[in-house]
Write a protein that holds these residues in place. Structure first.
Motif, PDB file in Angstrom:
ATOM      1  N   GLY A  37       2.520 -16.688  62.836  1.00  0.00           N
ATOM      2  CA  GLY A  37       3.548 -17.217  61.962  1.00  0.00           C
ATOM      3  C   GLY A  37       4.899 -16.615  62.266  1.00  0.00           C
ATOM      4  N   GLN A  38       5.673 -16.509  61.233  1.00  0.00           N
ATOM      5  CA  GLN A  38       7.049 -16.037  61.338  1.00  0.00           C
ATOM      6  C   GLN A  38       7.136 -14.652  61.971  1.00  0.00           C
ATOM      7  OE1 GLN A  38       9.654 -17.849  60.712  1.00  0.00           O
ATOM      8  NE2 GLN A  38      11.188 -16.277  61.002  1.00  0.00           N
ATOM      9  N   SER A  39       6.136 -13.823  61.778  1.00  0.00           N
ATOM     10  CA  SER A  39       6.193 -12.458  62.314  1.00  0.00           C
ATOM     11  C   SER A  39       6.145 -12.423  63.835  1.00  0.00           C
ATOM     12  CB  SER A  39       5.053 -11.612  61.743  1.00  0.00           C
ATOM     13  OG  SER A  39       3.814 -12.096  62.201  1.00  0.00           O
ATOM     14  N   THR A  40       5.735 -13.521  64.485  1.00  0.00           N
ATOM     15  CA  THR A  40       5.654 -13.540  65.943  1.00  0.00           C
ATOM     16  C   THR A  40       6.945 -14.015  66.602  1.00  0.00           C
ATOM     17  OG1 THR A  40       4.745 -15.780  65.970  1.00  0.00           O
ATOM     18  CG2 THR A  40       3.169 -13.948  65.869  1.00  0.00           C
ATOM     19  N   VAL A  41       7.933 -14.411  65.813  1.00  0.00           N
ATOM     20  CA  VAL A  41       9.197 -14.891  66.373  1.00  0.00           C
ATOM     21  C   VAL A  41       9.949 -13.721  66.997  1.00  0.00           C
ATOM     22  CG1 VAL A  41      11.454 -15.897  65.820  1.00  0.00           C
ATOM     23  CG2 VAL A  41       9.380 -16.793  64.744  1.00  0.00           C
ATOM     24  N   GLN A  42      10.365 -13.890  68.260  1.00  0.00           N
ATOM     25  CA  GLN A  42      11.139 -12.860  68.945  1.00  0.00           C
ATOM     26  C   GLN A  42      12.622 -13.099  68.667  1.00  0.00           C
ATOM     27  OE1 GLN A  42      10.157 -10.240  70.102  1.00  0.00           O
ATOM     28  NE2 GLN A  42       8.172 -10.450  71.040  1.00  0.00           N
ATOM     29  N   ASP A  43      13.274 -12.144  68.060  1.00  0.00           N
ATOM     30  CA  ASP A  43      14.698 -12.256  67.757  1.00  0.00           C
ATOM     31  C   ASP A  43      15.288 -10.851  67.737  1.00  0.00           C
ATOM     32  OD1 ASP A  43      17.235 -12.641  66.781  1.00  0.00           O
ATOM     33  OD2 ASP A  43      16.631 -13.579  64.905  1.00  0.00           O
ATOM     34  N   ASP A  44      16.007 -10.528  68.797  1.00  0.00           N
ATOM     35  CA  ASP A  44      16.601  -9.198  68.887  1.00  0.00           C
ATOM     36  C   ASP A  44      18.060  -9.179  68.443  1.00  0.00           C
ATOM     37  OD1 ASP A  44      14.218  -8.137  69.877  1.00  0.00           O
ATOM     38  OD2 ASP A  44      14.719  -8.725  71.921  1.00  0.00           O
ATOM     39  N   GLU A  45      18.544 -10.306  67.945  1.00  0.00           N
ATOM     40  CA  GLU A  45      19.949 -10.424  67.556  1.00  0.00           C
ATOM     41  C   GLU A  45      20.145 -10.281  66.045  1.00  0.00           C
ATOM     42  OE1 GLU A  45      22.391 -10.739  69.883  1.00  0.00           O
ATOM     43  OE2 GLU A  45      20.800 -10.596  71.370  1.00  0.00           O
ATOM     44  N   SER A  46      19.294 -10.915  65.257  1.00  0.00           N
ATOM     45  CA  SER A  46      19.456 -10.966  63.801  1.00  0.00           C
ATOM     46  C   SER A  46      18.983  -9.669  63.158  1.00  0.00           C
ATOM     47  CB  SER A  46      18.646 -12.131  63.224  1.00  0.00           C
ATOM     48  OG  SER A  46      19.042 -13.346  63.802  1.00  0.00           O
ATOM     49  N   ALA A  47      19.369  -9.507  61.895  1.00  0.00           N
ATOM     50  CA  ALA A  47      18.850  -8.377  61.109  1.00  0.00           C
ATOM     51  C   ALA A  47      17.335  -8.536  61.001  1.00  0.00           C
ATOM     52  CB  ALA A  47      19.481  -8.378  59.729  1.00  0.00           C
ATOM     53  N   LYS A  48      16.622  -7.429  60.969  1.00  0.00           N
ATOM     54  CA  LYS A  48      15.163  -7.473  60.921  1.00  0.00           C
ATOM     55  C   LYS A  48      14.673  -7.822  59.527  1.00  0.00           C
ATOM     56  CE  LYS A  48      14.444  -4.280  64.688  1.00  0.00           C
ATOM     57  NZ  LYS A  48      13.850  -3.043  65.148  1.00  0.00           N
ATOM     58  N   ASP A  49      13.525  -8.544  59.494  1.00  0.00           N
ATOM     59  CA  ASP A  49      12.903  -8.847  58.215  1.00  0.00           C
ATOM     60  C   ASP A  49      12.035  -7.659  57.782  1.00  0.00           C
ATOM     61  OD1 ASP A  49      10.211  -9.111  59.290  1.00  0.00           O
ATOM     62  OD2 ASP A  49      10.748 -11.109  59.972  1.00  0.00           O
ATOM     63  N   ILE A  50      11.491  -7.753  56.590  1.00  0.00           N
ATOM     64  CA  ILE A  50      10.717  -6.651  56.014  1.00  0.00           C
ATOM     65  C   ILE A  50       9.549  -6.248  56.905  1.00  0.00           C
ATOM     66  CG2 ILE A  50       9.210  -6.045  54.063  1.00  0.00           C
ATOM     67  CD1 ILE A  50      11.215  -7.714  52.298  1.00  0.00           C
ATOM     68  N   ALA A  66      -2.645  -1.977  56.327  1.00  0.00           N
ATOM     69  CA  ALA A  66      -3.120  -2.672  55.123  1.00  0.00           C
ATOM     70  C   ALA A  66      -2.641  -4.117  55.106  1.00  0.00           C
ATOM     71  CB  ALA A  66      -2.654  -1.934  53.867  1.00  0.00           C
ATOM     72  N   LEU A  67      -1.382  -4.345  55.482  1.00  0.00           N
ATOM     73  CA  LEU A  67      -0.856  -5.716  55.534  1.00  0.00           C
ATOM     74  C   LEU A  67      -1.632  -6.556  56.541  1.00  0.00           C
ATOM     75  CD1 LEU A  67       2.968  -4.929  55.397  1.00  0.00           C
ATOM     76  CD2 LEU A  67       1.638  -6.129  53.635  1.00  0.00           C
ATOM     77  N   LYS A  68      -1.965  -5.966  57.672  1.00  0.00           N
ATOM     78  CA  LYS A  68      -2.749  -6.687  58.688  1.00  0.00           C
ATOM     79  C   LYS A  68      -4.146  -6.993  58.162  1.00  0.00           C
ATOM     80  CE  LYS A  68      -0.300  -5.013  62.769  1.00  0.00           C
ATOM     81  NZ  LYS A  68      -0.352  -4.167  63.971  1.00  0.00           N
ATOM     82  N   VAL A  75       3.323 -13.284  55.625  1.00  0.00           N
ATOM     83  CA  VAL A  75       3.836 -13.575  54.282  1.00  0.00           C
ATOM     84  C   VAL A  75       5.156 -12.845  54.044  1.00  0.00           C
ATOM     85  CG1 VAL A  75       3.385 -13.328  51.801  1.00  0.00           C
ATOM     86  CG2 VAL A  75       1.547 -14.061  53.328  1.00  0.00           C
ATOM     87  N   ILE A  76       5.201 -11.558  54.380  1.00  0.00           N
ATOM     88  CA  ILE A  76       6.441 -10.818  54.125  1.00  0.00           C
ATOM     89  C   ILE A  76       7.462 -10.991  55.248  1.00  0.00           C
ATOM     90  CG2 ILE A  76       5.389  -9.158  52.556  1.00  0.00           C
ATOM     91  CD1 ILE A  76       5.667  -7.087  54.845  1.00  0.00           C
ATOM     92  N   SER A  77       7.122 -11.810  56.239  1.00  0.00           N
ATOM     93  CA  SER A  77       8.092 -12.176  57.280  1.00  0.00           C
ATOM     94  C   SER A  77       8.850 -13.440  56.894  1.00  0.00           C
ATOM     95  CB  SER A  77       7.376 -12.435  58.612  1.00  0.00           C
ATOM     96  OG  SER A  77       6.770 -11.273  59.063  1.00  0.00           O
ATOM     97  N   ASN A  78       8.342 -14.162  55.905  1.00  0.00           N
ATOM     98  CA  ASN A  78       8.975 -15.417  55.499  1.00  0.00           C
ATOM     99  C   ASN A  78      10.324 -15.162  54.846  1.00  0.00           C
ATOM    100  OD1 ASN A  78       7.053 -17.282  56.451  1.00  0.00           O
ATOM    101  ND2 ASN A  78       5.698 -16.753  54.758  1.00  0.00           N
ATOM    102  N   ALA A  79      11.038 -16.243  54.565  1.00  0.00           N
ATOM    103  CA  ALA A  79      12.424 -16.163  54.101  1.00  0.00           C
ATOM    104  C   ALA A  79      12.627 -15.352  52.832  1.00  0.00           C
ATOM    105  CB  ALA A  79      12.984 -17.573  53.909  1.00  0.00           C
ATOM    106  N   GLY A  80      11.637 -15.330  51.953  1.00  0.00           N
ATOM    107  CA  GLY A  80      11.802 -14.574  50.718  1.00  0.00           C
ATOM    108  C   GLY A  80      12.761 -15.262  49.773  1.00  0.00           C
ATOM    109  N   PRO A  81      13.542 -14.520  49.062  1.00  0.00           N
ATOM    110  CA  PRO A  81      13.777 -13.084  49.171  1.00  0.00           C
ATOM    111  C   PRO A  81      12.703 -12.274  48.449  1.00  0.00           C
ATOM    112  CG  PRO A  81      15.192 -13.977  47.466  1.00  0.00           C
ATOM    113  CD  PRO A  81      14.432 -15.135  48.052  1.00  0.00           C
ATOM    114  N   PHE A  82      12.470 -11.075  48.966  1.00  0.00           N
ATOM    115  CA  PHE A  82      11.475 -10.173  48.400  1.00  0.00           C
ATOM    116  C   PHE A  82      12.080  -8.797  48.158  1.00  0.00           C
ATOM    117  CE2 PHE A  82       9.052 -12.828  51.515  1.00  0.00           C
ATOM    118  CZ  PHE A  82       8.321 -13.572  50.609  1.00  0.00           C
TER     119      PHE A  82
END
Length: 183
Positions: A37-50, A66-68, A75-82
């Motif tokens: 899912g979203q956690s596999t997206v490679q992005d070295d430019e943007s601010a990091k997600d949780i 534990a998350l794995k 889930v916690i890689s999604n847009a949130g906000p969280f």
């Protein structure tokens, strides 16, 4: 070879060439597709997600495990906000011996998920919203109470020791694990 036979032969050649190009594009697309899912997206430019912040923190390797185990990294890689109250590794060491190992077993996934959900508020709780005695509904459906004495923040009595902004919310690093109220 006459002109009449060249037309159909040329048309057939073009069709075969187009068909091969389409197959090659489809094969190339299938080979570059990544499961996840979203956690596999490679992005070295943007601010990091949780999730990316937690994965990159040596102090949160137990939380990431534990998350794995709960299948919650995406889930916690999604847009949130969280707002995530993220216990450090030492916080998990404070649990009774064997508790963490037991929670990480596949048969205890629902219980682990409930505990992890108790560490998440859907929305962003900035410091200004963290007044003493305020209660917030966590993703688990249970409430957590904020403490704010002389600028020292706690959640259910657990110390908040750092604040880290993320692209999809905010992380409050804690020195203890939040346990949902007994039902």
């Amino acid at each position: 070879m006459n002109i009449r036979s060249i037309g159909p032969a040329l048309a057939l050649s073009l069709c075969l060439a187009c068909n091969n190009a389409t197959e090659n594009q489809t094969t190339a697309a299938a080979e570059t597709t990544v499961d996840g899912g979203q956690s596999t997206v490679q992005d070295d430019e943007s601010a990091k997600d949780i999730a990316k912040i937690a994965v990159g923190s040596k102090d949160h390797s137990t939380l990431v495990a534990a998350l794995k185990a709960a299948d919650y990294v995406n889930v916690i890689s999604n847009a949130g906000p969280f707002t995530v109250f993220a216990p450090v590794n030492a916080a998990f060491d404070k649990l009774p011996k064997g508790t963490l190992d037991d929670l990480l077993k596949p048969e205890n996934k629902d219980k682990l998920r409930s505990i992890l959900e108790y560490h998440v508020y859907v929305g962003v709780l900035k410091d200004a919203l963290m007044s003493d005695g305020l209660t917030y509904g966590m993703a688990s459906g249970d409430n957590a109470t904020i403490g704010n004495k002389d600028g020292k923040l706690t959640v259910n009595g657990v110390n908040i020791i750092a604040t880290i902004p993320a692209s999809n919310g905010i992380i409050y690093v804690t020195d203890g694990v939040l346990l949902p109220p007994a039902k």
